[in-house]
Scaffold this motif. Structure first.
Motif, PDB file in Angstrom:
ATOM      1  N   GLU A  63      21.349  47.929  40.496  1.00 55.66           N
ATOM      2  CA  GLU A  63      20.559  47.465  39.358  1.00 55.66           C
ATOM      3  C   GLU A  63      20.638  45.968  39.136  1.00 55.66           C
ATOM      4  OE1 GLU A  63      21.960  49.927  36.142  1.00 55.66           O
ATOM      5  OE2 GLU A  63      21.351  51.772  37.184  1.00 55.66           O
ATOM      6  N   GLY A  64      21.518  45.285  39.878  1.00 52.38           N
ATOM      7  CA  GLY A  64      21.576  43.824  39.801  1.00 52.38           C
ATOM      8  C   GLY A  64      22.379  43.249  38.651  1.00 52.38           C
ATOM      9  N   GLU A  65      23.150  44.060  37.969  1.00 53.25           N
ATOM     10  CA  GLU A  65      24.001  43.546  36.890  1.00 53.25           C
ATOM     11  C   GLU A  65      25.064  42.624  37.495  1.00 53.25           C
ATOM     12  OE1 GLU A  65      27.365  45.651  34.210  1.00 53.25           O
ATOM     13  OE2 GLU A  65      25.353  46.472  33.917  1.00 53.25           O
ATOM     14  N   ARG A  66      25.411  41.595  36.765  1.00 52.98           N
ATOM     15  CA  ARG A  66      26.450  40.664  37.234  1.00 52.98           C
ATOM     16  C   ARG A  66      27.813  41.354  37.141  1.00 52.98           C
ATOM     17  NH1 ARG A  66      29.756  37.050  34.608  1.00 52.98           N
ATOM     18  NH2 ARG A  66      30.515  35.355  35.917  1.00 52.98           N
ATOM     19  N   LEU A  67      28.647  41.125  38.147  1.00 51.04           N
ATOM     20  CA  LEU A  67      29.996  41.661  38.153  1.00 51.04           C
ATOM     21  C   LEU A  67      30.868  40.776  37.273  1.00 51.04           C
ATOM     22  CD1 LEU A  67      32.085  43.684  39.224  1.00 51.04           C
ATOM     23  CD2 LEU A  67      32.408  42.169  41.193  1.00 51.04           C
ATOM     24  N   ALA A  68      31.219  41.282  36.117  1.00 51.69           N
ATOM     25  CA  ALA A  68      32.080  40.538  35.197  1.00 51.69           C
ATOM     26  C   ALA A  68      33.525  40.904  35.520  1.00 51.69           C
ATOM     27  CB  ALA A  68      31.751  40.913  33.756  1.00 51.69           C
ATOM     28  N   LEU A  69      34.292  39.936  35.937  1.00 51.39           N
ATOM     29  CA  LEU A  69      35.659  40.230  36.344  1.00 51.39           C
ATOM     30  C   LEU A  69      36.599  40.308  35.146  1.00 51.39           C
ATOM     31  CD1 LEU A  69      36.055  38.224  39.666  1.00 51.39           C
ATOM     32  CD2 LEU A  69      35.825  40.685  39.331  1.00 51.39           C
ATOM     33  N   THR A  70      36.355  41.318  34.333  1.00 48.79           N
ATOM     34  CA  THR A  70      37.242  41.567  33.200  1.00 48.79           C
ATOM     35  C   THR A  70      38.544  42.169  33.717  1.00 48.79           C
ATOM     36  OG1 THR A  70      36.430  43.808  32.876  1.00 48.79           O
ATOM     37  CG2 THR A  70      35.235  42.046  31.719  1.00 48.79           C
ATOM     38  N   ARG A  71      39.519  42.227  32.876  1.00 52.17           N
ATOM     39  CA  ARG A  71      40.798  42.839  33.239  1.00 52.17           C
ATOM     40  C   ARG A  71      40.585  44.298  33.649  1.00 52.17           C
ATOM     41  NH1 ARG A  71      45.333  41.884  28.984  1.00 52.17           N
ATOM     42  NH2 ARG A  71      44.401  39.858  29.315  1.00 52.17           N
ATOM     43  N   LYS A  72      39.700  44.983  32.930  1.00 51.21           N
ATOM     44  CA  LYS A  72      39.416  46.394  33.217  1.00 51.21           C
ATOM     45  C   LYS A  72      38.749  46.554  34.588  1.00 51.21           C
ATOM     46  CE  LYS A  72      36.897  50.339  31.327  1.00 51.21           C
ATOM     47  NZ  LYS A  72      36.002  50.806  30.275  1.00 51.21           N
ATOM     48  N   GLU A  73      37.765  45.707  34.885  1.00 49.48           N
ATOM     49  CA  GLU A  73      37.076  45.798  36.174  1.00 49.48           C
ATOM     50  C   GLU A  73      38.005  45.427  37.325  1.00 49.48           C
ATOM     51  OE1 GLU A  73      33.348  43.708  36.028  1.00 49.48           O
ATOM     52  OE2 GLU A  73      32.369  45.407  35.056  1.00 49.48           O
ATOM     53  N   LYS A  74      38.850  44.420  37.127  1.00 49.08           N
ATOM     54  CA  LYS A  74      39.812  44.055  38.163  1.00 49.08           C
ATOM     55  C   LYS A  74      40.771  45.210  38.437  1.00 49.08           C
ATOM     56  CE  LYS A  74      39.984  39.019  37.813  1.00 49.08           C
ATOM     57  NZ  LYS A  74      40.853  37.866  37.527  1.00 49.08           N
ATOM     58  N   ALA A  75      41.235  45.853  37.386  1.00 44.96           N
ATOM     59  CA  ALA A  75      42.148  46.988  37.550  1.00 44.96           C
ATOM     60  C   ALA A  75      41.463  48.135  38.289  1.00 44.96           C
ATOM     61  CB  ALA A  75      42.660  47.458  36.189  1.00 44.96           C
ATOM     62  N   LEU A  76      40.205  48.392  37.954  1.00 42.21           N
ATOM     63  CA  LEU A  76      39.451  49.447  38.622  1.00 42.21           C
ATOM     64  C   LEU A  76      39.272  49.122  40.109  1.00 42.21           C
ATOM     65  CD1 LEU A  76      37.704  52.024  38.649  1.00 42.21           C
ATOM     66  CD2 LEU A  76      35.776  50.583  37.915  1.00 42.21           C
ATOM     67  N   LEU A  77      38.898  47.896  40.413  1.00 38.75           N
ATOM     68  CA  LEU A  77      38.714  47.493  41.806  1.00 38.75           C
ATOM     69  C   LEU A  77      40.030  47.555  42.583  1.00 38.75           C
ATOM     70  CD1 LEU A  77      36.248  44.544  41.193  1.00 38.75           C
ATOM     71  CD2 LEU A  77      35.745  46.599  42.534  1.00 38.75           C
ATOM     72  N   LYS A  78      41.116  47.142  41.960  1.00 36.63           N
ATOM     73  CA  LYS A  78      42.416  47.158  42.628  1.00 36.63           C
ATOM     74  C   LYS A  78      42.891  48.588  42.874  1.00 36.63           C
ATOM     75  CE  LYS A  78      46.827  44.975  42.655  1.00 36.63           C
ATOM     76  NZ  LYS A  78      48.075  44.962  42.015  1.00 36.63           N
ATOM     77  N   ARG A  79      42.744  49.454  41.881  1.00 36.03           N
ATOM     78  CA  ARG A  79      43.147  50.861  42.023  1.00 36.03           C
ATOM     79  C   ARG A  79      42.326  51.538  43.111  1.00 36.03           C
ATOM     80  NH1 ARG A  79      40.796  55.431  40.131  1.00 36.03           N
ATOM     81  NH2 ARG A  79      39.541  54.324  38.606  1.00 36.03           N
ATOM     82  N   THR A  80      41.029  51.303  43.088  1.00 34.75           N
ATOM     83  CA  THR A  80      40.144  51.931  44.057  1.00 34.75           C
ATOM     84  C   THR A  80      40.435  51.426  45.464  1.00 34.75           C
ATOM     85  OG1 THR A  80      38.454  52.188  42.356  1.00 34.75           O
ATOM     86  CG2 THR A  80      37.735  52.413  44.637  1.00 34.75           C
ATOM     87  N   ALA A  81      40.768  50.142  45.584  1.00 36.39           N
ATOM     88  CA  ALA A  81      41.096  49.589  46.903  1.00 36.39           C
ATOM     89  C   ALA A  81      42.212  50.405  47.544  1.00 36.39           C
ATOM     90  CB  ALA A  81      41.496  48.124  46.782  1.00 36.39           C
TER      91      ALA A  81
END
Length: 126
Positions: A20-38
């Motif tokens: 959908e083209g939304e900007r990736l906002a590197l909030t603490r929550k999004e960083k944690a999600l990306l790190k956990r998923t990695a």
């Protein structure tokens, strides 16, 4: 087998950002999600940390996580379908080979555990 995973949040984020083209906002929550998923998709902690240092790197990490989940799901489902077809015909050699083929290429620990579990379940079959 590995513990249950919940990839709903990462799939939703990937849809919003990659489709959908939304900007990736590197909030603490999004960083944690990306790190956990990695970790859940077989990406090292150091690689994830390096990727999360920049917005571009984080976007690449999201793309790779999404790709591994998507491709691993397809690979696993296709192989399971073929495995059951072989088993229904009594061809356990070919059924086992389907799971061995998955294990040769799969990097996602959850999907590897499923394939290994299927192999283990067929250990006593002819």
């Amino acid at each position: 087998m590995t513990e249950a995973v919940d990839w709903g949040p990462i799939r939703a984020l990937a849809r919003r950002v990659l489709t959908e083209g939304e900007r990736l906002a590197l909030t603490r929550k999004e960083k944690a999600l990306l790190k956990r998923t990695a970790a859940e998709v077989g990406i090292s902690d150091s690689e994830a940390k390096n990727a999360l240092a920049t917005e571009e790197g984080a976007l690449g990490l999201l793309q790779e996580e999404s790709r591994r989940i998507r491709e691993g799901t397809r690979r696993r489902m296709d192989a399971l379908h073929r495995m059951y077809q072989h088993k229904d015909k009594g061809d356990f050699v070919s059924a086992r080979q389907e799971m061995q083929d998955v294990l040769e290429v799969e990097v996602v620990p959850h999907y590897r555990a499923i394939a290994q579990g299927q192999l283990d379940n067929m250990a006593n079959e002819p």
